[in-house]
Write an enzyme that holds these catalytic residues in place. Structure first.
Site, short mmCIF file in Angstrom:
data_model
loop_
_atom_site.label_atom_id
_atom_site.label_comp_id
_atom_site.label_asym_id
_atom_site.label_seq_id
_atom_site.Cartn_x
_atom_site.Cartn_y
_atom_site.Cartn_z
CB ALA A 186 0.06 -7.55 1.36
N GLY A 203 3.31 -10.33 -2.46
CA GLY A 203 4.53 -9.75 -1.91
C GLY A 203 5.64 -10.76 -1.69
CD GLU A 219 4.99 -7.31 -5.49
OE1 GLU A 219 4.75 -6.37 -6.26
OE2 GLU A 219 4.40 -7.46 -4.40
CD GLU A 226 0.10 -8.94 -6.42
OE1 GLU A 226 1.12 -8.93 -5.72
OE2 GLU A 226 0.00 -9.65 -7.46
#
Length: 263
Positions: A65, A114, A117, A137
């Site tokens: 992100a 991300g 992910e 994270e």
């Protein structure tokens, strides 16, 4: 039109490139929104049979992100952060996971947060031997929010996933292969050729059958096996009246390559 996501369709392959190399292809809100729009475009493009997703530049697939942007949302309160960041990211990974055309990640470098992910959500993944992965994270004082707490344990197993989630430590492409996060690791210069070769092996077959398989697997993973078998039955019933199934059976009987039309 934004150039944060590039699209090139050739020989049945829709190549999507996350295009913020100076920011390690960080997932800004603009990039995520553009990616969703590109997927909508590919979905109705009959010339695109398989999607390949990669990152621009030599350093990153996606480092995750855009923290500066996300921090601004957090500063405006949890409701804003959930709306702008979490829902947007979860919608992106859910869209990739349920996409009716096969999606292959060509992981060319860092796949952190991300970016990891996305790799978890897509149907298949090939990694460069230069790729590295992480669930960092926790270093920011938060859990993953784009599906990482759910998809990684399903891929890697609970204890292996928790080690990655609770430490935030990077892990190699070889480790990603070992735990089932990627299908194959190849030399860096062979990444896109190997990904295209895999796409070609998929495109030999009926696109309707491929879509049915993706739907049955994606939905069934979150169900008890009895419910999953019902989904499998429903997907076969949807294929039964199609020309592709008629052609596949005829080609098998006649010992010839099939000519699928996607109808």
């Amino acid at each position: 039109m934004s150039d944060t996501v590039l699209l090139e369709t050739k020989d049945g392959i829709a190549l999507i490139t996350l295009n913020r190399p100076d920011k390690l292809n960080a997932l800004s809100y603009e990039l995520i929104d553009r990616l969703m729009a590109v997927l909508d475009q590919i979905e109705v493009d009959a010339s695109a049979g398989v999607v390949v997703l990669t990152g621009a530049g030599e350093r990153a697939f996606s480092a995750g992100a855009d923290i500066h942007e996300f921090s601004g949302s957090v500063s405006r309160g949890p409701n804003t952060a959930a709306r702008d960041f979490v829902r947007r990211g979860q919608a992106m990974t859910a869209r990739l996971e349920a996409f009716r055309k096969p999606v292959i990640a060509a992981v060319n470098g860092l796949a952190f947060g991300g970016g990891c992910e996305i790799t978890e959500a897509v149907h298949l993944a090939i990694a460069s031997d230069r790729a590295s992965f992480a669930k960092p994270e926790i270093n920011l004082g938060m859990p993953p929010t784009f599906g990482g707490t759910q998809r990684l344990p399903r891929l890697a197993g609970r204890k292996r996933a928790l080690e990655m989630l609770l430490t935030g430590d990077p892990f190699s492409a070889a480790r990603a292969l070992e735990i089932g996060l990627v299908n194959k690791v190849v030399p860096h210069d062979e990444l896109l050729p190997a990904t295209r070769e895999l796409a070609g092996r998929i495109m030999r077959h009926s696109p309707l059958a491929a879509a049915s398989i993706i739907t049955a697997v994606t939905r069934g993973l979150n169900m008890a096996i009895g419910e999953g078998l019902q989904v499998e039955s429903e997907q076969f019933a949807a294929m039964a009246p199609t020309s592709d199934l008629v052609e596949g059976l005829a080609a098998w009987r006649e010992r010839r390559p099939p000519n699928y039309t996607g109808r």
